[in-house]
Design a protein around this motif. Structure first.
Motif, short mmCIF file in Angstrom:
data_model
loop_
_atom_site.label_atom_id
_atom_site.label_comp_id
_atom_site.label_asym_id
_atom_site.label_seq_id
_atom_site.Cartn_x
_atom_site.Cartn_y
_atom_site.Cartn_z
N LEU A 188 0.57 -1.09 -0.07
CA LEU A 188 0.01 0.04 0.00
C LEU A 188 1.08 1.26 0.17
O LEU A 188 1.70 1.39 0.85
CB LEU A 188 -1.01 0.00 1.22
CG LEU A 188 -1.51 -1.43 1.30
CD1 LEU A 188 -2.42 -1.14 2.81
CD2 LEU A 188 -2.37 -1.64 0.35
N ILE A 189 0.75 2.04 -1.18
CA ILE A 189 1.69 3.11 -1.39
C ILE A 189 0.96 4.71 -1.13
O ILE A 189 -0.12 4.63 -1.87
CB ILE A 189 2.33 3.21 -2.62
CG1 ILE A 189 3.02 1.81 -2.78
CG2 ILE A 189 3.43 4.23 -2.95
CD1 ILE A 189 3.32 1.47 -4.36
N CYS A 190 0.96 5.20 -0.09
CA CYS A 190 0.26 6.61 0.25
C CYS A 190 -1.15 5.96 0.12
O CYS A 190 -2.08 6.87 -0.69
CB CYS A 190 0.67 7.68 -0.86
SG CYS A 190 2.26 8.01 -0.66
N LEU A 207 -2.69 12.42 2.94
CA LEU A 207 -3.16 11.17 3.44
C LEU A 207 -2.28 10.47 4.15
O LEU A 207 -2.42 9.26 4.95
CB LEU A 207 -3.48 10.13 2.20
CG LEU A 207 -4.31 10.66 1.24
CD1 LEU A 207 -4.62 9.58 0.02
CD2 LEU A 207 -5.87 11.00 1.85
N ARG A 208 -1.19 11.12 4.70
CA ARG A 208 0.01 10.74 5.53
C ARG A 208 -0.48 9.96 6.96
O ARG A 208 -0.40 8.54 7.21
CB ARG A 208 1.04 11.66 6.01
CG ARG A 208 2.20 11.10 7.07
CD ARG A 208 2.85 12.51 7.49
NE ARG A 208 2.01 13.06 8.24
CZ ARG A 208 1.91 14.28 8.64
NH1 ARG A 208 2.97 15.07 8.04
NH2 ARG A 208 1.32 15.13 9.61
N HIS A 258 6.32 -0.60 7.83
CA HIS A 258 5.99 0.61 7.62
C HIS A 258 7.00 1.63 7.60
O HIS A 258 7.92 1.62 8.54
CB HIS A 258 4.93 0.92 8.80
CG HIS A 258 4.56 2.33 8.67
ND1 HIS A 258 4.53 3.20 9.85
CD2 HIS A 258 4.11 3.24 7.69
CE1 HIS A 258 3.97 4.20 9.64
NE2 HIS A 258 3.79 4.51 8.16
N ARG A 259 6.96 2.37 6.60
CA ARG A 259 8.15 3.49 6.55
C ARG A 259 7.23 4.84 6.04
O ARG A 259 6.53 4.93 5.13
CB ARG A 259 9.12 3.17 5.25
CG ARG A 259 10.16 4.05 5.47
CD ARG A 259 11.44 3.80 4.42
NE ARG A 259 10.78 3.25 3.20
CZ ARG A 259 10.73 1.82 2.66
NH1 ARG A 259 10.83 0.80 3.62
NH2 ARG A 259 10.40 1.73 1.54
N GLN A 260 7.74 5.91 6.80
CA GLN A 260 7.13 7.50 6.31
C GLN A 260 8.37 8.00 5.51
O GLN A 260 9.14 8.21 6.23
CB GLN A 260 6.75 8.21 7.25
CG GLN A 260 6.06 9.57 7.00
CD GLN A 260 5.83 10.45 8.13
OE1 GLN A 260 6.59 11.56 8.19
NE2 GLN A 260 5.04 10.00 9.00
#
Length: 273
Positions: free
Chosen positions: A144-146, A213-214, A233-235
């Motif tokens: 899931l990307i953004c 959407l972060r 998970h990575r921001q």
């Protein structure tokens, strides 16, 4: 707000001078369940793990062509086959039509993983929830990307990052209204508010620092992990929504984030055919 013109949004094409993306062994357009248009990317003649891909576009726009380069790059860099889905779009086909389409392709293709960016990430995980609730076979992983996970748009980042970073809050409100015309339906249609997330596939969630959407992506990662789901998970610092879509051509930071994403996808899919 001034409402966007849907026909104008849908008529936008990638610039003619944009690189096409890697040449692959085969790229075939075909039909899937219910006549859905599909595009199958094969990096090699021999079979590779299959990833079903749902494109972003706010439920209302984008298609197989807008995300062609992204799918080519995933297939090439991750050594996977990619099956892109041209699902039905709102407002002509509101919730849950596109979820129905992605779930049907997952049943039909039995992929190792399902992936999507933005609205496509929403559709990917909602399709997994649909299959899980029905006791059906799930992909081993969801990428899931953004992703959009909260259709109520109640997270702080919608306000904090909803102006000046490319994905504005008023546009988000408009596309959500096309997808779920009745506001009362939006919480129930949001994966973030699913009552039970146990049994979902291994999950990769990548969010971006300057994305409206972060917070909902970050919160979904936390809820999945709390339910016992294996989550990576990575921001990504300094990046905006949609960085997966061709930003590597202009931003070294985005290119590096792509490399990290591709490495994670390889880790999730290697050895699974």
């Amino acid at each position: 707000m001034t409402l966007p013109d849907l026909s104008t949004l849908r008529s936008r094409r990638p610039p003619a001078d944009r690189p096409r993306g890697p040449e692959l062994a085969r790229v075939d357009d075909s039909e899937g369940p219910g006549g859905l248009r599909l595009r199958h990317y094969r990096p090699h003649a021999q079979a590779r793990p299959l990833v079903v891909f749902a494109h972003g576009g706010g439920f209302v726009m984008c298609d197989l062509d807008t995300h062609d380069r992204t799918c080519r790059r995933i297939a090439d860099a991750c050594d996977v086959e990619v099956l892109a889905v041209d699902y039905r779009r709102a407002p002509e086909h509101p919730y849950p039509a596109a979820i129905d389409d992605v779930a049907a392709v997952l049943r039909w293709a039995a992929p190792v993983a399902v992936a999507g960016d933005s609205a496509g990430g929403y559709l990917a995980t909602m399709a997994c929830l649909r299959l899980r609730d029905a006791g059906e076979r799930l992909p081993a992983a969801q990428i899931l990307i953004c992703p959009n996970t909260d259709l109520t748009l109640a997270r702080p980042s919608v306000v904090e990052k909803g102006t000046g970073f490319g994905l504005d809050a008023d546009f988000l409100e408009w596309v959500v209204a096309q997808w779920t015309p009745e506001p009362a339906d939006r919480a129930a249609a949001s994966p973030l508010f699913a009552g039970d997330l146990r049994g979902m596939p291994d999950t990769l969630i990548v969010t971006a620092e300057h994305d409206a959407l972060r917070d909902e992506g970050d919160a979904y990662a936390e809820r999945l992990a709390a339910a016992g789901v294996r989550v990576l998970h990575r921001q990504e610092p300094g990046l905006v929504h949609g960085f997966i879509q061709n930003m590597d051509l202009t931003s070294p930071a985005a290119a590096a984030a792509h490399d990290r994403l591709f490495a994670d996808i390889r880790t999730l899919t290697t050895g699974r055919v």
